[in-house]
Motif scaffolding. Structure first.
Motif, PDB file in Angstrom:
ATOM      1  N   THR A 282     -20.451 -16.691  16.097  1.00 31.18           N
ATOM      2  CA  THR A 282     -20.597 -15.869  17.602  1.00 31.18           C
ATOM      3  C   THR A 282     -20.260 -15.310  18.026  1.00 31.18           C
ATOM      4  O   THR A 282     -20.792 -14.612  19.161  1.00 31.18           O
ATOM      5  N   VAL A 283     -19.892 -14.257  17.000  1.00 35.55           N
ATOM      6  CA  VAL A 283     -18.369 -13.009  17.324  1.00 35.55           C
ATOM      7  C   VAL A 283     -19.307 -12.333  18.190  1.00 35.55           C
ATOM      8  O   VAL A 283     -21.016 -11.747  16.654  1.00 35.55           O
ATOM      9  N   HIS A 284     -19.725 -11.395  18.786  1.00 43.19           N
ATOM     10  CA  HIS A 284     -20.126 -10.199  18.953  1.00 43.19           C
ATOM     11  C   HIS A 284     -18.930  -8.550  17.668  1.00 43.19           C
ATOM     12  O   HIS A 284     -18.748  -8.899  18.938  1.00 43.19           O
ATOM     13  N   ARG A 285     -20.136  -7.896  17.840  1.00 43.17           N
ATOM     14  CA  ARG A 285     -19.424  -7.608  16.829  1.00 43.17           C
ATOM     15  C   ARG A 285     -18.797  -6.043  17.524  1.00 43.17           C
ATOM     16  O   ARG A 285     -18.253  -5.233  17.777  1.00 43.17           O
ATOM     17  N   HIS A 286     -19.853  -5.163  18.924  1.00 45.68           N
ATOM     18  CA  HIS A 286     -19.836  -4.303  19.215  1.00 45.68           C
ATOM     19  C   HIS A 286     -18.300  -4.565  19.863  1.00 45.68           C
ATOM     20  O   HIS A 286     -17.346  -3.819  20.327  1.00 45.68           O
ATOM     21  N   HIS A 287     -17.651  -5.294  20.498  1.00 45.86           N
ATOM     22  CA  HIS A 287     -16.168  -6.188  20.759  1.00 45.86           C
ATOM     23  C   HIS A 287     -15.279  -5.511  20.060  1.00 45.86           C
ATOM     24  O   HIS A 287     -14.273  -5.017  20.924  1.00 45.86           O
ATOM     25  N   ILE A 288     -15.021  -6.352  18.888  1.00 49.73           N
ATOM     26  CA  ILE A 288     -14.344  -5.508  17.656  1.00 49.73           C
ATOM     27  C   ILE A 288     -13.978  -4.235  17.550  1.00 49.73           C
ATOM     28  O   ILE A 288     -12.611  -4.050  17.296  1.00 49.73           O
ATOM     29  N   LEU A 289     -14.660  -3.628  17.653  1.00 52.31           N
ATOM     30  CA  LEU A 289     -14.729  -1.855  17.242  1.00 52.31           C
ATOM     31  C   LEU A 289     -14.089  -1.111  18.625  1.00 52.31           C
ATOM     32  O   LEU A 289     -13.619  -1.188  18.401  1.00 52.31           O
ATOM     33  N   GLU A 290     -14.624  -2.118  20.232  1.00 52.55           N
ATOM     34  CA  GLU A 290     -13.768  -1.629  21.582  1.00 52.55           C
ATOM     35  C   GLU A 290     -12.344  -1.970  21.046  1.00 52.55           C
ATOM     36  O   GLU A 290     -11.806  -1.417  21.615  1.00 52.55           O
ATOM     37  N   ASP A 291     -12.015  -3.180  20.611  1.00 50.25           N
ATOM     38  CA  ASP A 291     -10.895  -3.849  20.527  1.00 50.25           C
ATOM     39  C   ASP A 291      -9.757  -2.711  19.904  1.00 50.25           C
ATOM     40  O   ASP A 291      -8.947  -2.658  20.168  1.00 50.25           O
ATOM     41  N   LEU A 292     -10.751  -2.648  18.814  1.00 49.27           N
ATOM     42  CA  LEU A 292      -9.627  -1.792  17.687  1.00 49.27           C
ATOM     43  C   LEU A 292      -9.727  -0.156  17.969  1.00 49.27           C
ATOM     44  O   LEU A 292      -8.850   0.295  18.053  1.00 49.27           O
ATOM     45  N   ARG A 293     -10.124   0.111  18.749  1.00 47.37           N
ATOM     46  CA  ARG A 293     -10.358   1.904  18.654  1.00 47.37           C
ATOM     47  C   ARG A 293      -9.014   2.030  19.930  1.00 47.37           C
ATOM     48  O   ARG A 293      -8.307   2.959  19.401  1.00 47.37           O
ATOM     49  N   SER A 294      -8.637   1.259  19.983  1.00 49.03           N
ATOM     50  CA  SER A 294      -6.584   2.186  20.678  1.00 49.03           C
ATOM     51  C   SER A 294      -5.749   1.299  19.812  1.00 49.03           C
ATOM     52  O   SER A 294      -4.709   1.991  19.804  1.00 49.03           O
ATOM     53  N   ILE A 295      -6.083   0.377  18.505  1.00 44.39           N
ATOM     54  CA  ILE A 295      -5.197   0.249  18.477  1.00 44.39           C
ATOM     55  C   ILE A 295      -4.979   1.312  16.494  1.00 44.39           C
ATOM     56  O   ILE A 295      -4.020   1.404  16.338  1.00 44.39           O
ATOM     57  N   LEU A 296      -6.129   1.011  15.786  1.00 48.75           N
ATOM     58  CA  LEU A 296      -6.327   2.214  14.552  1.00 48.75           C
ATOM     59  C   LEU A 296      -6.703   3.289  14.827  1.00 48.75           C
ATOM     60  O   LEU A 296      -7.608   3.900  16.128  1.00 48.75           O
ATOM     61  N   ASP A 297      -6.867   4.167  13.497  1.00 44.76           N
ATOM     62  CA  ASP A 297      -6.958   5.729  13.501  1.00 44.76           C
ATOM     63  C   ASP A 297      -8.349   5.650  13.203  1.00 44.76           C
ATOM     64  O   ASP A 297      -9.341   4.651  12.445  1.00 44.76           O
ATOM     65  N   ALA A 298      -8.827   6.905  13.706  1.00 40.82           N
ATOM     66  CA  ALA A 298     -10.812   6.844  13.591  1.00 40.82           C
ATOM     67  C   ALA A 298     -11.062   6.990  12.167  1.00 40.82           C
ATOM     68  O   ALA A 298     -12.337   5.927  12.160  1.00 40.82           O
TER      69      ALA A 298
ATOM     70  N   LEU B  11      -7.787  -1.801   2.621  1.00 38.84           N
ATOM     71  CA  LEU B  11      -7.890  -1.908   4.395  1.00 38.84           C
ATOM     72  C   LEU B  11      -6.985  -2.626   4.908  1.00 38.84           C
ATOM     73  O   LEU B  11      -6.236  -1.862   5.812  1.00 38.84           O
ATOM     74  N   LEU B  12      -7.595  -3.920   4.940  1.00 44.41           N
ATOM     75  CA  LEU B  12      -6.014  -4.403   5.747  1.00 44.41           C
ATOM     76  C   LEU B  12      -4.422  -5.000   5.566  1.00 44.41           C
ATOM     77  O   LEU B  12      -3.864  -4.634   6.376  1.00 44.41           O
ATOM     78  N   ARG B  13      -4.014  -4.217   4.108  1.00 45.80           N
ATOM     79  CA  ARG B  13      -3.229  -3.994   3.891  1.00 45.80           C
ATOM     80  C   ARG B  13      -2.359  -2.296   4.994  1.00 45.80           C
ATOM     81  O   ARG B  13      -1.387  -2.156   4.365  1.00 45.80           O
ATOM     82  N   ARG B  14      -3.393  -1.940   5.438  1.00 49.00           N
ATOM     83  CA  ARG B  14      -3.004  -0.918   5.359  1.00 49.00           C
ATOM     84  C   ARG B  14      -3.069  -0.958   7.590  1.00 49.00           C
ATOM     85  O   ARG B  14      -2.167  -0.905   7.961  1.00 49.00           O
ATOM     86  N   ILE B  15      -3.809  -1.527   7.575  1.00 49.41           N
ATOM     87  CA  ILE B  15      -3.823  -2.519   9.286  1.00 49.41           C
ATOM     88  C   ILE B  15      -3.425  -3.542   9.848  1.00 49.41           C
ATOM     89  O   ILE B  15      -3.471  -4.080  11.200  1.00 49.41           O
TER      90      ILE B  15
ATOM     91  N   PRO C  85     -10.833 -13.025   8.783  1.00 50.32           N
ATOM     92  CA  PRO C  85      -9.386 -13.954   9.930  1.00 50.32           C
ATOM     93  C   PRO C  85      -9.716 -13.673  10.424  1.00 50.32           C
ATOM     94  O   PRO C  85      -8.701 -13.927  11.752  1.00 50.32           O
ATOM     95  N   THR C  86      -8.886 -12.248  10.728  1.00 49.58           N
ATOM     96  CA  THR C  86      -7.705 -11.290  11.006  1.00 49.58           C
ATOM     97  C   THR C  86      -8.583 -10.469  11.943  1.00 49.58           C
ATOM     98  O   THR C  86      -8.240 -10.361  13.771  1.00 49.58           O
TER      99      THR C  86
ATOM    100  N   ASN D  72      -0.954  -4.500  10.311  1.00 45.23           N
ATOM    101  CA  ASN D  72       0.675  -4.459  11.348  1.00 45.23           C
ATOM    102  C   ASN D  72       0.323  -4.189  12.291  1.00 45.23           C
ATOM    103  O   ASN D  72       0.589  -4.543  13.647  1.00 45.23           O
ATOM    104  N   LYS D  73      -0.901  -3.505  12.506  1.00 39.09           N
ATOM    105  CA  LYS D  73      -1.259  -3.087  13.748  1.00 39.09           C
ATOM    106  C   LYS D  73      -1.917  -4.246  14.540  1.00 39.09           C
ATOM    107  O   LYS D  73      -1.119  -3.772  15.471  1.00 39.09           O
TER     108      LYS D  73
END
Length: 716
Positions: free
Chosen positions: A366-382, A306-310, A423-424, A312-313
């Motif tokens: 301490t990362v809130h995981r819902h923020h990760i998905l919100e940040d990625l929603r406009s970057i990655l494909d569904a 998955l990392l190798r695909r995303i 880490p990414t 660059n984005k």
């Protein structure tokens, strides 16, 4: 509750002899055995297997084939019949002594027992020396096999067992694994779980737009590192690397089915937490433990693919000031930025640098995981976003101590540790945290225009009015250096904690450091500022590197003092395990002639010890280098400094190191009267003068990497 993955634990406590896989014939037998067992398991199954059953079959087939064709590593116990006999006799004497009440008889038997123990110790020492000679012989015979050589070196270094883990309890200190697991589990459960955490956004499963191929999975498997601890399934990378193609094909099928159905083997979300004592921390409190998460091989493969695909984005969304986990970037860039600007400040009367170093407390946890998905929603494909959710949602952890495993618990905060994707995701999370509430149109905002764009034409910027502010991040280490702009540093110091707190990231104020560097701070505390493993002052950093190199030498002393090992072989070990420690970030050291002589003398002193030259015997410096085939450290530093200059000059103009280099070269400052201090730029000028190259010529030529490397090679 015993998970499906845990049923294998305890069955395979013995270590599989994976070294046998290096034998081509045995490797082929292993692959054939895995394929046969996998086909048998699929044949006896009724109906279409689900994802868990498919993965169970792969794991079981590999374990059964490994047991049959590879066997187990033999325990390193003495097979000397004399030692075995004496050990049994001394144990019987010890039992007899404890049953006697006559002091005279007890004393006589104790003397007899002590004599036997002394004989045993002498025999064990002889075995120890023999093993050492065997390891040295292994090093000798492995000149073309670095993995084999360093394995033998590690065996020599590991002369003592690691100290046992101790945990504080209400009744004192406990070394009982069951009690330790209970205490450690409670501590890390409170660390990785929190109340009132928003649920992750709904991302339905869907078929991959571009399905994972067998070739992708094969490449991911090949990239896995050998000799690493296994996760809950006890399956290691070497087994898949030497396994049959059918296993790779089935793993690709499992990954594609996870994406399409959302159904996954439980090992994808199960991690084994192994607590290790943090160096320098008090023993006993659970807070002094470092959690090492061991993940299953299946999760690692999914994360790599998955990392190798995303990647660059995601990298396009992370600011160029972040140097961690990025190709071609390193800590050297960030330390160089601090160092070269600090040196310019102490050699100029109208140039002042302000350094701000901030440290975050348990940032990854301490990362809130819902923020990760919100940040990625406009970057990655569904389809990619769904797999990210699979990897970060409801990650389960079980504490493992001494082959015993505790009750699993589900986590809901933090980036899941142990795989390459975390880490990414964290660096993106941090970048978004620092960008929130940003107002790019306001030039006086602390986060607006942190990087002042240049066209890289070496024009001379005017820093007298606004100053220059450079942001530096390396993972969770966030720092800034400002030139003639103390008010901007003050704004950042005031605003950053609130910005980070919006995403549950917290600044450790006790570790926040702030320095002001100018011509009046020649002996200031900034010289001992430790940043990313290096001290900003060269003299202080060299002293620290000497200590680290000597510690490494002492650990390898048995190897270096062995007279049967050829000098060239010792030199290879010296280069790999001592020079690499001493020369860390040496390309950015500011070296005077005395410094060059000092470190070369230190190098030759260790080399003479290595060659067995002791006073009053003498050996010329030239002969020392001839026998070992090595070059002086000062020469290596000169070469690395020139190569680093070329690399820094080719970096993107907006990277911190490139901006610092450009500012140092092109900003005119007022110098004090009298002799001028040595700086890194003056060291570089001396190197270029020896090659009859001007700085402007070097700036142009070094843009061509191949041409610059040829010039550097001729200057050796």
């Amino acid at each position: 509750m015993t998970t499906n993955a845990q049923k294998y634990r305890g069955t395979f406590k013995k270590t599989i002899n994976l070294q046998k896989l290096k034998n081509k014939e045995i490797s082929q037998k292993y692959a054939f055995a895995v394929e046969m067992r996998l086909m048998e398991k699929e044949y006896i199954m009724t109906g279409e297997p689900n994802q868990q059953q498919r993965w169970n079959n792969i794991v079981e087939a590999n374990h059964e084939a490994a047991k049959e064709t590879l066997g187990y590593v033999k325990k390193k116990k003495s097979t000397n019949p004399t030692i075995i006999k004496l050990s049994e006799e001394q144990r019987k004497l010890g039992t007899l002594i404890n049953t006697l009440s006559d002091p005279t008889r007890r004393s006589a038997l104790q003397k007899e027992r002590n004599s036997k123990l002394k004989t045993i110790h002498h025999a064990l020492n002889e075995e120890k020396y023999q093993r050492l000679n065997d390891h040295v012989a292994e090093i000798q015979q492995s000149r073309d096999d670095s993995t084999r050589m360093f394995k033998a070196i590690r065996a020599i270094q590991s002369t003592t067992a690691p100290p046992p883990l101790v945990i504080n309890t209400p009744d004192g200190v406990s070394a009982n694994p069951d009690q330790q697991i209970e205490i450690v589990t409670k501590f890390f459960e409170s660390t990785f779980t929190a109340e009132n955490i928003p649920k992750l956004p709904d991302v339905p499963p869907m078929k991959m737009n571009r399905e994972f191929t067998k070739e992708e999975v094969q490449a991911a498997v090949k990239s896995l590192r050998n000799n690493k601890s296994a996760g809950a399934d006890e399956l290691k990378a070497e087994q898949l690397k030497h396994g049959p193609d059918i296993v790779i094909s089935q793993i690709a099928h499992i990954l594609n089915t996870i994406a399409e159905t959302g159904s996954y083997p439980e090992e994808v979300k199960l991690g084994m937490l192994v607590p290790l004592q943090k160096p320098g921390k008090p023993k006993g409190p659970p807070s002094s433990l470092r959690p090492i998460i061991l993940l299953s091989i299946l999760r690692k493969i999914l994360a790599i693919c998955l990392l190798r695909r995303i990647s660059n984005k995601i990298n396009d969304e992370i600011p160029i000031t972040q140097a961690a986990y990025r190709s071609g970037r390193s800590t050297t860039e960030q330390v160089f930025t601090m160092k070269i600007l600090a040196e310019k400040a102490i050699t100029s009367t109208d140039y002042s640098a302000q350094i701000l170093l901030m440290d975050m407390s348990k940032a990854f946890d301490t990362v809130h995981r819902h923020h990760i998905l919100e940040d990625l929603r406009s970057i990655l494909d569904a389809d990619e976003l769904h797999l990210i959710k699979v990897l970060i949602e409801d990650v389960t952890i079980a504490v493992k101590i001494k082959e015993k495993t505790g009750k699993p618990f589900v986590t809901n905060i933090g980036t899941p540790q142990g795989d390459c994707l975390s880490p990414t995701l964290f660096t993106l999370y941090l970048a978004k945290a620092l960008q929130e509430n940003q107002q790019p149109s306001h030039q006086d905002h602390a986060y607006a225009s942190l990087v002042r764009p240049t066209d890289h034409n070496y024009s001379k910027p005017d820093t007298s009015k606004e100053g220059v502010l450079i942001s530096l991040q390396y993972a969770d280490d966030i720092s800034w250096i400002g030139i003639n702009c103390p008010e901007k540093i003050s704004q950042i110091k005031a605003r950053t904690p609130a910005l980070l707190a919006q995403r549950n990231l917290h600044i450790n104020h006790t570790k926040t450091e702030e320095y002001r560097v100018n011509i009046e701070s020649k002996e200031g505390d900034w010289r001992k500022c430790k940043y990313l493993g290096s001290l900003l002052d060269t003299s202080c950093d060299i002293r620290r590197r000497k200590q680290s190199a000597m510690t490494a030498y002492q650990r390898l002393k048995p190897v270096f003092q062995d007279r049967s090992l050829p000098p060239k072989q010792k030199a290879a070990i010296f280069t790999a395990l001592i020079s690499s420690i001493f020369l860390y970030n040496c390309e950015i050291w500011t070296m005077r002639e005395n410094d060059n002589n000092e470190i070369d003398g230190y190098q030759r002193k260790i080399l003479r010890w290595m060659l067995g030259i002791r006073w009053p015997a003498k050996l010329s410096d030239e002969e020392v280098y001839r026998r070992t085939g090595l070059t002086p450290w000062s020469t290596q530093i000169t070469t690395r400094r020139l190569r680093w200059f070329g690399h820094a000059n080719r970096l993107n103009p907006e990277t911190p190191a490139s901006r610092a280099l450009n500012d140092t070269i092109n900003t005119d400052t007022k110098k004090p009267r009298g002799g001028q201090r040595m700086t890194w730029m003056k060291c570089l000028q001396k190197d270029l003068n020896k090659a009859n190259i001007t700085l402007n010529q070097a700036l142009d030529v070094s843009q061509d990497r191949a041409a610059w490397r040829q010039i550097v090679h001729k200057m050796r």
